[in-house]
Design an enzyme around this catalytic site. Structure first.
Site, PDB file in Angstrom:
ATOM      1  N   ASP A 269       1.856  -7.429  -3.253  1.00 17.06           N
ATOM      2  CA  ASP A 269       1.093  -7.306  -2.019  1.00 17.06           C
ATOM      3  C   ASP A 269      -0.180  -6.532  -2.342  1.00 17.06           C
ATOM      4  O   ASP A 269      -0.564  -6.444  -3.509  1.00 17.06           O
ATOM      5  CB  ASP A 269       1.931  -6.664  -0.892  1.00 17.06           C
ATOM      6  CG  ASP A 269       2.460  -5.283  -1.254  1.00 17.06           C
ATOM      7  OD1 ASP A 269       1.894  -4.633  -2.166  1.00 17.06           O
ATOM      8  OD2 ASP A 269       3.428  -4.821  -0.617  1.00 17.06           O
TER       9      ASP A 269
ATOM     10  N   SER B  88       7.128   4.475  -2.669  1.00 15.35           N
ATOM     11  CA  SER B  88       7.490   3.064  -2.556  1.00 15.35           C
ATOM     12  C   SER B  88       7.691   2.365  -3.892  1.00 15.35           C
ATOM     13  O   SER B  88       8.341   1.320  -3.950  1.00 15.35           O
ATOM     14  CB  SER B  88       6.421   2.303  -1.757  1.00 15.35           C
ATOM     15  OG  SER B  88       5.151   2.421  -2.370  1.00 15.35           O
TER      16      SER B  88
ATOM     17  N   HIS C  94       1.475  -2.982  -4.164  1.00 16.12           N
ATOM     18  CA  HIS C  94       2.586  -2.856  -5.110  1.00 16.12           C
ATOM     19  C   HIS C  94       2.593  -3.952  -6.175  1.00 16.12           C
ATOM     20  O   HIS C  94       2.363  -5.124  -5.861  1.00 16.12           O
ATOM     21  CB  HIS C  94       3.909  -2.886  -4.345  1.00 16.12           C
ATOM     22  CG  HIS C  94       3.971  -1.869  -3.256  1.00 16.12           C
ATOM     23  ND1 HIS C  94       3.696  -2.185  -1.934  1.00 16.12           N
ATOM     24  CD2 HIS C  94       4.236  -0.537  -3.290  1.00 16.12           C
ATOM     25  CE1 HIS C  94       3.808  -1.087  -1.196  1.00 16.12           C
ATOM     26  NE2 HIS C  94       4.127  -0.073  -1.995  1.00 16.12           N
TER      27      HIS C  94
END
Length: 371
Positions: free
Chosen positions: A345, A51, A348
């Site tokens: 978040d 991610s 990340h």
């Protein structure tokens, strides 16, 4: 008489020359540290991983682990939620800008990409993936082996569009970034202790490094010659990890040092593996280097005010202690100033952290691309 394999020869050479290579690498990297970007010698950038590198490939597959909705992309061009798991740009976008290739690294699975866009590079990364083949199955995302298959498919498309010789030039001179590992530990080994039933910690690290080695060999066999591999960040400082493992996740938001030390130990082994790969592939002109994410992120988290951050123990989205992916959504309350936060978040980093990371990577990137 026993057979002398490629691997055994490399292991022997590694034992003899590893220390010398390490000192040479440090010397060359430091000697390039004060150089500017200079003339562009990189025609394309290719990205593999999870991610932290996925600009939106998960938008096109059947997984719930997506971020193509607000408030993701809050600070991206036109406030677009592209599928990047942050408020704006990823590190690879900043790397692409630094080497002079393009402003944004697009997802390979985007069907709207034309041959011109493809020719300057794409990301094959998939949020939720990892080096362990089991990890991507947990979130139903794209494995590293599948990402390699997409890379082979990509080369066929490019050959059809610009010819074999030009394609070979693009691949040989391109910059490759490979970033994964966090999900293998946080999701696979600890949160869902699937691998812990079969491996102790050190054995699991060795298992992962075998996967790394094979992936890198396959990438080199596919034509890659300039490869950067970021290490793991201090995973014990991720807000979600603090929430899961702190004795009191509301009042005690300090890093879980036992887990950060796992990342640190893994990074040491990873560096040795990469130096070994560099040594064994030097004749092919390969330049393989470790990008030190750990040291910078540790400094940012523990000395956040030095970098202008005010909050390092929770994300900007919602409470910041658990929200990520679909839990960080249109209904989430956001912090008033994203630039004050280390994390976007609960997992990340913010765009600003990615920018700082690439600034720190520049000397090593210059070494990789030989300028």
């Amino acid at each position: 008489m026993g057979f002398i394999t490629r691997q055994s020869t490399c292991d022997l050479l590694n034992k003899i020359s590893l220390v010398l290579l390490l000192h040479l690498f440090i010397f060359v990297s430091e000697s390039r540290a004060d150089k500017n970007a200079g003339d562009n010698s990189v025609p394309a950038i290719f990205v593999f991983g999870d991610s932290t590198s996925d600009p939106g490939n998960n938008n096109f597959i059947g997984t719930s682990f997506k971020s193509n909705f607000p408030p993701y992309g809050k600070d991206f061009t036109n406030h677009t939620a592209t599928g990047r798991f942050t408020n704006g740009l990823l590190a690879n976008d900043f790397i692409a800008r630094y080497v002079g290739v393009k402003d944004y690294v697009p997802p390979y699975l985007d069907p709207s990409l034309d041959i011109k866009e493809l020719a300057t590079g794409v990301s094959f990364a998939s949020a939720g993936s990892g080096f362990d083949p089991l990890t991507p199955t947990i979130s139903n995302v794209i494995s590293l082996s599948k990402q390699l298959e997409y890379f082979k498919e990509y080369k066929r498309k490019l050959e059809a569009g610009i010819g074999k010789e030009k394609t070979k030039h693009v691949i040989t001179n391109a910059l490759f970034i490979v970033c994964a590992g966090t999900n293998d530990f946080i999701v696979n080994y600890y949160t869902l202790p699937i691998r812990r039933r079969s491996y102790d910690l050190q054995a699991y690290m060795d298992f992962l490094l075998k996967q790394v080695h094979q992936f890198m060999e396959d990438l080199i066999d596919g034509g890659a010659r300039r490869i950067g591999v970021p290490g793991m960040t201090p995973i014990g400082c991720l807000p979600i990890v603090i929430t899961l493992y702190s004795s009191n996740p509301i009042t005690n938001r300090t890093c879980i040092e036992s887990l950060s030390s796992v990342a640190k130990d893994y990074n040491i082994k990873l560096q040795k593996e990469l130096y070994s790969l560099q040594l064994c592939n030097a004749k092919s002109g390969s330049r393989i280097a470790y990008l030190d994410s750990y040291t910078l992120m540790q400094d940012i988290v523990t000395n956040s005010s030095k970098f202008g951050f005010k909050v390092a123990d929770r994300g900007c989205c919602g409470t910041g202690i658990i929200e990520a992916a679909f839990i960080c959504n249109r209904g989430s309350v956001l912090c008033s100033n994203t630039s004050n936060y280390v994390y976007w978040d609960s997992i990340h980093p913010t765009e600003r952290v990615y920018r700082l990371a690439v600034e720190a990577f520049r000397p090593t990137l210059d070494f990789i691309i030989n300028r």
